[in-house]
Enzyme design. Structure first.
Site, PDB file in Angstrom:
ATOM      1  N   HIS A 189     136.910  29.382 -22.217  1.00  0.00           N
ATOM      2  CA  HIS A 189     135.529  29.544 -23.008  1.00  0.00           C
ATOM      3  C   HIS A 189     134.575  30.605 -22.420  1.00  0.00           C
ATOM      4  O   HIS A 189     134.743  30.862 -21.157  1.00  0.00           O
ATOM      5  CB  HIS A 189     134.847  28.139 -22.923  1.00  0.00           C
ATOM      6  N   ASN A 232     143.144  27.641 -26.164  1.00  0.00           N
ATOM      7  CA  ASN A 232     143.186  29.087 -26.032  1.00  0.00           C
ATOM      8  C   ASN A 232     142.488  29.538 -24.582  1.00  0.00           C
ATOM      9  O   ASN A 232     141.742  30.403 -24.283  1.00  0.00           O
ATOM     10  CB  ASN A 232     142.277  29.650 -26.932  1.00  0.00           C
ATOM     11  N   GLU A 258     124.027  27.267 -21.383  1.00  0.00           N
ATOM     12  CA  GLU A 258     125.186  26.721 -21.019  1.00  0.00           C
ATOM     13  C   GLU A 258     125.121  26.602 -19.360  1.00  0.00           C
ATOM     14  O   GLU A 258     125.880  25.917 -18.678  1.00  0.00           O
ATOM     15  CB  GLU A 258     126.270  27.569 -21.284  1.00  0.00           C
ATOM     16  N   LYS A 300     139.991  26.411 -19.409  1.00  0.00           N
ATOM     17  CA  LYS A 300     140.254  25.139 -20.001  1.00  0.00           C
ATOM     18  C   LYS A 300     141.434  24.154 -19.560  1.00  0.00           C
ATOM     19  O   LYS A 300     142.008  24.814 -18.831  1.00  0.00           O
ATOM     20  CB  LYS A 300     140.320  25.215 -21.626  1.00  0.00           C
ATOM     21  N   TYR A 314     129.628  21.140 -27.155  1.00  0.00           N
ATOM     22  CA  TYR A 314     130.386  21.554 -28.576  1.00  0.00           C
ATOM     23  C   TYR A 314     129.570  20.918 -29.647  1.00  0.00           C
ATOM     24  O   TYR A 314     130.225  21.255 -30.840  1.00  0.00           O
ATOM     25  CB  TYR A 314     131.771  21.531 -28.708  1.00  0.00           C
TER      26      TYR A 314
END
Ligand code: GDP
Length: 143
Positions: A117, A114, A128, A11, A51
């Site tokens: 993913h 965080n 995905e 991320k 998302y």
């Protein structure tokens, strides 16, 4: 256990802090094999689509802002039980609750930012991988 593929994203927080190499190294040292790696910047529609399952959640806007604020690195990792193995390597969604030795323990800053993913099921992993690497299953190059 069957050989699986999973989709990972490093991320924007991790890219900003130069943790790309460290994170890919943790993935490789865990025994998973990297099949494709690409740096990209998500558009808002791309992040919203990815998302979409969270679109009704109160943090959705924040999540899309975060995921589009800078480059990310998307990758495909393969191995026995790769989906669960990489989820374990990532650690809990909230880095404060993540186990020692996990990516989120090492590099996650908060429940929103965080670090990484990872696909949460084999079914979602297939979708995905196709989302970011169309044609990959057919042996095409990452585009
Ligand atoms: P994951 O599968 O461990 O990534 O967790 P989820 O599927 O529950 O959530 C998807 C992503 O949404 C997380 O990785 C976070 O980046 C973000 N997220 C989850 N919960 C929160 C929250 O309470 N606040 C914010 N800002 N972001 C969140």
């Amino acid at each position: 256990m069957a050989k699986e593929r999973t989709l990972g994203i490093i991320k924007p927080d991790s890219v900003e802090q130069n943790h790309v190499g460290d994170i890919l190294g943790m993935v490789e040292r865990s025994g998973l094999e990297l099949q494709a790696v690409r740096m990209t910047r998500l558009s808002r529609p791309q992040a919203e689509g990815f998302y979409a399952v969270h679109s009704e959640r109160p943090f959705f806007g924040e999540l899309v802002d975060f995921m589009t604020r800078g480059p990310v690195v998307v990758f495909v990792a393969e191995g026995e039980g790769a989906v669960a193995a990489y989820r374990k390597l990532m650690g809990a969604t909230n880095p404060a609750e993540a186990d020692e030795g996990t990516i989120r323990k090492a590099f996650g800053g908060s429940i929103g930012e965080n670090a990484v993913h990872g696909s949460d099921s084999v079914e979602n992993a297939v979708k995905e991988v196709a989302y970011f690497f169309p044609g990959f299953e057919l042996g095409g190059t990452a585009s």
